[in-house]
Enzyme design. Structure first.
Site, PDB file in Angstrom:
ATOM      1  N   CYS A 178       0.857  -1.182   0.098  1.00  0.00           N
ATOM      2  CA  CYS A 178      -0.022  -0.074  -0.110  1.00  0.00           C
ATOM      3  C   CYS A 178       0.822   1.186  -0.097  1.00  0.00           C
ATOM      4  O   CYS A 178       1.753   1.753  -1.026  1.00  0.00           O
ATOM      5  CB  CYS A 178      -0.927  -0.115   1.144  1.00  0.00           C
ATOM      6  SG  CYS A 178      -2.455   1.274   1.156  1.00  0.00           S
TER       7      CYS A 178
ATOM      8  N   HIS B 261      -3.554  -4.959   0.552  1.00  0.00           N
ATOM      9  CA  HIS B 261      -2.842  -5.254   1.828  1.00  0.00           C
ATOM     10  C   HIS B 261      -2.781  -7.055   1.825  1.00  0.00           C
ATOM     11  O   HIS B 261      -3.999  -7.466   2.474  1.00  0.00           O
ATOM     12  CB  HIS B 261      -3.838  -4.821   2.860  1.00  0.00           C
ATOM     13  CG  HIS B 261      -3.602  -3.473   3.201  1.00  0.00           C
ATOM     14  ND1 HIS B 261      -2.525  -3.094   4.066  1.00  0.00           N
ATOM     15  CD2 HIS B 261      -4.078  -2.346   2.656  1.00  0.00           C
ATOM     16  CE1 HIS B 261      -2.636  -1.740   4.224  1.00  0.00           C
ATOM     17  NE2 HIS B 261      -3.302  -1.113   3.444  1.00  0.00           N
TER      18      HIS B 261
ATOM     19  N   GLU C 228      -1.403  -8.952   3.736  1.00  0.00           N
ATOM     20  CA  GLU C 228      -1.404  -9.256   5.328  1.00  0.00           C
ATOM     21  C   GLU C 228      -2.733  -9.515   5.881  1.00  0.00           C
ATOM     22  O   GLU C 228      -3.017 -10.421   6.734  1.00  0.00           O
ATOM     23  CB  GLU C 228      -0.528  -8.209   6.042  1.00  0.00           C
ATOM     24  CG  GLU C 228      -1.322  -7.098   6.427  1.00  0.00           C
ATOM     25  CD  GLU C 228      -1.534  -5.954   5.422  1.00  0.00           C
ATOM     26  OE1 GLU C 228      -1.820  -4.670   5.718  1.00  0.00           O
ATOM     27  OE2 GLU C 228      -1.003  -6.119   4.233  1.00  0.00           O
TER      28      GLU C 228
END
Length: 240
Positions: free
Chosen positions: A113, A213, A215
């Site tokens: 990001c 994202h 994660e």
């Protein structure tokens, strides 16, 4: 063998509250830590600083440049847009210095990001400061604090494509995007509205930036590849 040591660049916030305390703090969402651990790496928090860059990199095998607030537009020669906010000059300076030095070493880098925007600016690119003015809506950040979900199309001849395929669902939370791409970066994924969602440098060991994202999702392949590349990087360099 010791696990590959993966640095995660941290937020640097003027006020963070926990327990009875409200203090300046360097912090990172636990999702990044857990993603690296699940991929077989050992995470290490890297607070923003322009000091000790070589010492920091000497200790690491790879880096994740994390998400966060907007990059200061003066870093890429632009005036601030009214929607550009939350700029952290110390973080900008520290991450740009760290990323530039890591790329010079060909250290494996996954930029997430905001981190992907730092990657682009570090290599001479610039940013679109407010995507809704370009694409006509805010689908990439519908509700502040909640990830937007959409698909991206990925170039099959890219490193990213070899990992996640030619189409993948992603979780986004950004109102800025890539403008002019930095030196040697090529676009390798885009949203349905044409927004470039990922870039990579095919001439480096592993230098991948995604506007989403990973994660926060269930697909660990980007982190697994980062850790694998970090292990190879460590094996190829002189022992510390």
């Amino acid at each position: 063998m010791p696990l590959p040591l993966i640095g995660i660049t941290s937020y640097s916030e003027p006020e963070v509250s926990w327990g009875a305390w409200t203090l300046p703090a360097a912090l990172i969402p636990t999702m990044y830590v857990e993603a690296i651990q699940r991929a077989g790496g050992r995470p290490l928090l890297v607070p923003p600083s322009e000091d000790g860059i070589d010492e920091t990199l000497d200790a690491l095998d790879g880096l994740v440049f994390s998400g966060g607030s907007d990059l200061g537009p003066e870093r890429y020669g632009a005036e601030a847009h009214p929607e550009t906010n939350g700029v952290r000059p110390q973080r900008d300076a520290g991450e740009l210095a760290l990323l530039t030095a890591a790329l010079e070493r060909d250290m494996p880098v996954l930029a997430v990001c905001r981190g992907s925007q730092v990657l682009n600016v570090a290599l001479g690119g610039d940013l679109v400061q407010h995507l809704p003015e370009v694409v006509g809506d805010d689908k990439h950040k519908v509700v502040p604090g909640v990830f937007a979900e959409h698909d991206v199309e990925v170039r099959p001849d890219s490193v990213l494509g070899s990992l996640i395929g030619d189409r993948a669902p992603v979780k986004s939370h950004h109102h800025q995007g890539f403008g002019r791409l930095g030196d040697r970066l090529r676009p390798v994924a885009q949203a349905e509205d044409g927004t470039v969602e990922a870039v990579e440098d095919p001439e480096r060991r592993f230098a991948v930036g995604v506007l989403w994202h990973p994660e926060a999702g269930e697909d660990a392949r980007l982190f697994e590849e980062l850790v694998r590349q970090a292990a190879d990087y460590r094996a190829a360099r002189p022992r510390r």
